[in-house]
Design a protein around this motif. Structure first.
Motif, PDB file in Angstrom:
ATOM      1  N   THR A  44       0.775  -1.085  -0.081  1.00 58.94           N
ATOM      2  CA  THR A  44       0.068   0.149  -0.130  1.00 58.94           C
ATOM      3  C   THR A  44       0.926   1.352  -0.044  1.00 58.94           C
ATOM      4  OG1 THR A  44      -1.953  -1.088   1.109  1.00 58.94           O
ATOM      5  CG2 THR A  44      -1.787   1.055   1.122  1.00 58.94           C
ATOM      6  N   GLN A  48       1.127   3.992  -2.997  1.00 66.40           N
ATOM      7  CA  GLN A  48       0.804   5.389  -2.470  1.00 66.40           C
ATOM      8  C   GLN A  48       1.930   6.386  -3.111  1.00 66.40           C
ATOM      9  OE1 GLN A  48       0.082   5.090   1.580  1.00 66.40           O
ATOM     10  NE2 GLN A  48      -2.260   5.431   1.354  1.00 66.40           N
ATOM     11  N   ASN A  98      -7.811   8.330   0.077  1.00 71.68           N
ATOM     12  CA  ASN A  98      -8.163   7.487   1.508  1.00 71.68           C
ATOM     13  C   ASN A  98      -7.623   6.152   1.232  1.00 71.68           C
ATOM     14  OD1 ASN A  98      -9.945   6.718  -0.367  1.00 71.68           O
ATOM     15  ND2 ASN A  98     -11.810   6.904   1.204  1.00 71.68           N
ATOM     16  N   GLU A 101      -6.236   3.348   3.814  1.00 73.87           N
ATOM     17  CA  GLU A 101      -6.699   3.766   5.388  1.00 73.87           C
ATOM     18  C   GLU A 101      -7.328   2.543   5.963  1.00 73.87           C
ATOM     19  OE1 GLU A 101      -8.432   7.459   5.399  1.00 73.87           O
ATOM     20  OE2 GLU A 101      -6.491   8.453   4.645  1.00 73.87           O
ATOM     21  N   LYS A 102      -7.248   2.351   7.346  1.00 67.02           N
ATOM     22  CA  LYS A 102      -7.950   1.239   7.881  1.00 67.02           C
ATOM     23  C   LYS A 102      -9.255   1.629   8.073  1.00 67.02           C
ATOM     24  CE  LYS A 102      -4.230  -0.854  10.204  1.00 67.02           C
ATOM     25  NZ  LYS A 102      -3.866  -1.600  11.346  1.00 67.02           N
ATOM     26  N   LYS A 103     -10.299   0.816   8.026  1.00 68.00           N
ATOM     27  CA  LYS A 103     -11.680   1.161   7.999  1.00 68.00           C
ATOM     28  C   LYS A 103     -12.445   0.678   9.405  1.00 68.00           C
ATOM     29  CE  LYS A 103     -12.579   1.068   2.886  1.00 68.00           C
ATOM     30  NZ  LYS A 103     -13.229   0.735   1.820  1.00 68.00           N
TER      31      LYS A 103
END
Length: 106
Positions: A44, A48, A98, A101-103
């Protein structure tokens, strides 16, 4: 009702063995899941970084395009037009802000 002590020890031994085997299996699975989570975080971050690089090149290319420096019909102008097409194609691969990002799980 009288339980034979030998039968009790055999059943207890089997249950303890099953618990030890299941604990070993669960521990190994947990280690694998944590390893895959670390790999996912690294990938990830890599994606990014690539997306940020694409965004920076888009800003730089649009800044050069505003000046109109490369509007001539010579080879540099042709190359610049091709670079704009490449940038347009790369823009399709930009990630949302986003991404990764952890949900919150509900």
């Amino acid at each position: 009702m009288d339980i034979n002590p030998t039968l009790f020890y055999i059943i207890s031994g089997i249950l303890v063995g099953i618990i030890i085997i299941l604990s070993y299996i669960i521990r190994n699975l947990l280690i694998k899941v944590e390893t895959y989570e670390d790999i996912t975080v690294d990938q990830t971050q890599y994606l990014q970084n690539i997306s940020n690089l694409i965004g920076d090149s888009k800003k730089h290319l649009s800044k050069l395009d505003e000046r109109g420096v490369f509007q001539s019909d010579d080879e540099v102008g042709y190359f610049f037009k091709q670079m704009k097409l490449v940038q347009k194609e790369l823009d399709r691969y930009m990630l949302p802000d986003n991404y990764g990002e952890k949900k919150e799980q509900s």
